[in-house]
Scaffold this motif. Structure first.
Motif, PDB file in Angstrom:
ATOM      1  N   ASP A 207     -24.776  -9.935 -26.484  1.00  0.00           N
ATOM      2  CA  ASP A 207     -26.101 -10.479 -26.182  1.00  0.00           C
ATOM      3  C   ASP A 207     -26.124 -11.997 -26.238  1.00  0.00           C
ATOM      4  O   ASP A 207     -26.790 -12.650 -25.434  1.00  0.00           O
ATOM      5  N   TYR A 208     -25.400 -12.566 -27.212  1.00  0.00           N
ATOM      6  CA  TYR A 208     -25.455 -14.010 -27.432  1.00  0.00           C
ATOM      7  C   TYR A 208     -24.060 -14.487 -27.810  1.00  0.00           C
ATOM      8  O   TYR A 208     -23.550 -14.166 -28.895  1.00  0.00           O
ATOM      9  N   GLY A 209     -23.443 -15.206 -26.934  1.00  0.00           N
ATOM     10  CA  GLY A 209     -22.038 -15.584 -27.047  1.00  0.00           C
ATOM     11  C   GLY A 209     -21.571 -16.106 -28.384  1.00  0.00           C
ATOM     12  O   GLY A 209     -20.523 -15.676 -28.897  1.00  0.00           O
ATOM     13  N   PRO A 210     -22.296 -17.042 -29.017  1.00  0.00           N
ATOM     14  CA  PRO A 210     -21.796 -17.592 -30.292  1.00  0.00           C
ATOM     15  C   PRO A 210     -21.824 -16.628 -31.468  1.00  0.00           C
ATOM     16  O   PRO A 210     -21.236 -16.920 -32.519  1.00  0.00           O
TER      17      PRO A 210
ATOM     18  N   LEU B 237     -33.375 -17.265 -26.385  1.00  0.00           N
ATOM     19  CA  LEU B 237     -34.203 -16.056 -26.336  1.00  0.00           C
ATOM     20  C   LEU B 237     -35.515 -16.301 -25.597  1.00  0.00           C
ATOM     21  O   LEU B 237     -35.975 -15.451 -24.818  1.00  0.00           O
ATOM     22  N   ALA B 238     -36.125 -17.461 -25.845  1.00  0.00           N
ATOM     23  CA  ALA B 238     -37.385 -17.785 -25.175  1.00  0.00           C
ATOM     24  C   ALA B 238     -37.200 -17.831 -23.663  1.00  0.00           C
ATOM     25  O   ALA B 238     -38.048 -17.356 -22.894  1.00  0.00           O
ATOM     26  N   THR B 239     -36.082 -18.390 -23.234  1.00  0.00           N
ATOM     27  CA  THR B 239     -35.785 -18.453 -21.797  1.00  0.00           C
ATOM     28  C   THR B 239     -35.529 -17.062 -21.235  1.00  0.00           C
ATOM     29  O   THR B 239     -36.045 -16.691 -20.175  1.00  0.00           O
ATOM     30  N   LYS B 240     -34.751 -16.264 -21.958  1.00  0.00           N
ATOM     31  CA  LYS B 240     -34.370 -14.934 -21.472  1.00  0.00           C
ATOM     32  C   LYS B 240     -35.583 -14.021 -21.308  1.00  0.00           C
ATOM     33  O   LYS B 240     -35.683 -13.273 -20.317  1.00  0.00           O
ATOM     34  N   TYR B 241     -36.524 -14.070 -22.282  1.00  0.00           N
ATOM     35  CA  TYR B 241     -37.643 -13.122 -22.282  1.00  0.00           C
ATOM     36  C   TYR B 241     -38.972 -13.747 -21.880  1.00  0.00           C
ATOM     37  O   TYR B 241     -40.002 -13.073 -21.931  1.00  0.00           O
ATOM     38  N   GLY B 242     -38.959 -15.005 -21.473  1.00  0.00           N
ATOM     39  CA  GLY B 242     -40.200 -15.653 -21.051  1.00  0.00           C
ATOM     40  C   GLY B 242     -41.176 -15.876 -22.186  1.00  0.00           C
ATOM     41  O   GLY B 242     -42.401 -15.828 -21.988  1.00  0.00           O
TER      42      GLY B 242
END
Length: 461
Positions: A216-219, A332-337
């Motif tokens: 889900d999140y690379g780092p 996350l904000a970008t991914k889910y609006g």
């Protein structure tokens, strides 16, 4: 390791003294740990006496015992309140399903559970007793006990992790502290080479290494929570993701990851951040519903992010953790609006019906939200003072305690800038203060940054 031998009477006297000072706050006089520049020995603190006594009584390396306590709590009793994982005191003696170090300590020391939970000296003694029992069960003889590297398995077991990679994460954290050294609560442990004998854990995956990363999140490292601690879903199709909830672990990083893997926890979060360097582990997939908010509707529609530390100690809130967490929140904000504002990025305590107070009054929301919104610059400056060094204070003002110094001519990083008391220095009079580290501030009147006052793109604290 050089171990002092105690006669039984002297040992009981030392333990009684340590327990008494833990309750009364009276400083006990024992072997001097520090000396002033004139060579006059300073009396040992009650905490130093407690570590001396416990290490000698159970033949546990003293620095290892201190490092374990520092990893768990920064050697803080945290107002004698338990951690989220049911751990007590500065050594995190646990009384929770699957992790019973408090009960083991009570049986080994014959001290009451109440004393082990609330009295610092008893808490340290209990941890030493448990570690020694694990060492005995692993077959460590006297010679092996003198070598700190032989205690790795006992330390890993003390952490209570059910999964090998998390057990290794816990023990590696303690040995990394021994390697680098640290100072806290009057205890100073010098760094030294270590080569821990990991045994079977040598083959355990290193969280963050190849093959353990989040999809889900690379780092993020991937260490899945027990399936008993979250609900499988297919978000955002099954439930919209509209909020991000910020938490504090009320415990250590490895401890939180381990707790989410305990089927009895009945709690989890999607992500957990480490204080020291901003490392992150994911425990629940974003599509699934973590049990973190204490409100089912908010659980279904949010991502839960835990941060290592305790609400009452701002020393855990490092710039590394703030910046790493804000990067995830921004992603996350970008991914889910999700709007990047405080109506949608909220504290656990702001969830309707919440009984928790995290992340607490020490969490810097202004700074965090600026990082979330992309104000992420780090400034630089050169200290200029008429003296040989400049005092560093714990907050933005001359009334805050001095927590160190920085040499004239030294280059410092400026993570954020705050308004504080007005100070006059080589570069005029100003109320701007520069944060050069966690809870470390200097007046901008003594720092050449190339700007008059605020530095562009550096956040306000």
């Amino acid at each position: 390791m050089s171990v002092r031998t105690f006669h039984r009477g002297r040992l009981l006297l030392a333990l009684t003294t340590a327990l008494t000072t833990a309750l009364t706050g009276v400083v006990a006089v024992a072997s001097p740990a520090f000396a002033d520049p004139g060579g006059t020995p300073a009396p040992a603190t009650p905490l130093a006496v407690a570590f001396d006594t416990a290490a000698a009584r159970y033949d546990v390396p003293r620095d290892l015992l201190v490092a374990l306590g520092y990893a768990e709590s920064r050697l803080d009793m945290h107002a004698r309140t338990p951690s989220a994982a049911g751990g007590h005191g500065l050594m995190h003696l646990a009384s929770a399903p699957g992790v019973r170090t408090l009960d083991e300590a009570a049986a080994l020391t014959r001290l009451s559970p109440a004393a082990l939970r609330t009295e610092p000296a008893a808490n340290v003694l209990g941890a030493a007793a448990v570690l020694r029992s694990y060492a005995d069960q692993a077959g460590l003889d006297a010679a092996t006990r003198d070598d700190v590297n032989g205690w790795y398995g006992a330390v890993a077991r003390y952490g209570g992790a059910s999964e090998a990679s998390v057990a290794r994460l816990y023990a590696d954290t303690v040995y990394d502290l021994l390697r680098t050294g640290f100072t806290g609560r009057g205890e100073a442990v010098a760094g030294r080479p270590v080569a821990p004998r990991r045994g079977g854990l040598e083959r355990a995956a290193v969280l963050g290494g190849i093959g353990t990363l989040s999809t889900d999140y690379g780092p993020a490292a991937w260490a899945p929570a027990s399936t008993s601690n979250y609900t499988v879903a297919s978000r955002p199709g099954s439930h919209p993701v509209t909020r991000i909830v910020i938490h504090m672990t009320q415990g250590s990083y490895a401890g939180a990851v381990s707790w989410f893997q305990n089927p009895a926890a009945q709690a989890s979060a999607h992500y957990t951040f480490r204080s020291s360097d901003g490392a992150v582990t994911q425990s629940v997939r974003e599509k699934d519903i973590a049990w973190h908010a204490g409100n089912w509707t908010y659980n279904t529609e949010s991502i839960g992010i835990e941060h290592e530390g305790f609400v009452d100690n701002p020393a855990w809130f490092t710039d590394s953790m703030y910046r790493a967490s804000a990067a995830l929140t921004r992603s996350l904000a970008t991914k889910y609006g999700i709007p990047r504002d405080r109506a949608h990025i909220i504290a656990h305590r702001e969830v309707p019906g919440a009984t928790h107070t995290d992340p607490g009054p020490n969490w810097n929301w202004t700074y965090y939200m600026q990082l979330v919104n992309g104000i992420t610059g780090i400034g630089s400056g050169v200290v200029t003072t008429e003296a040989s060094s400049l005092n560093v204070r714990s907050g933005p003002g001359a009334s805050y305690p001095v927590v160190g110094s920085v040499a004239d001519g030294a280059t410092v990083a400026v993570y954020c800038q705050a308004v504080g008391s007005t100070v006059t220095g080589p570069y005029g009079t100003t109320s701007v203060w520069n944060r050069i580290g966690t809870n470390r501030y200097v007046s901008d009147a003594f720092v050449v940054t190339g700007y008059d006052g605020y530095i562009p793109n550096v956040p306000r604290c």
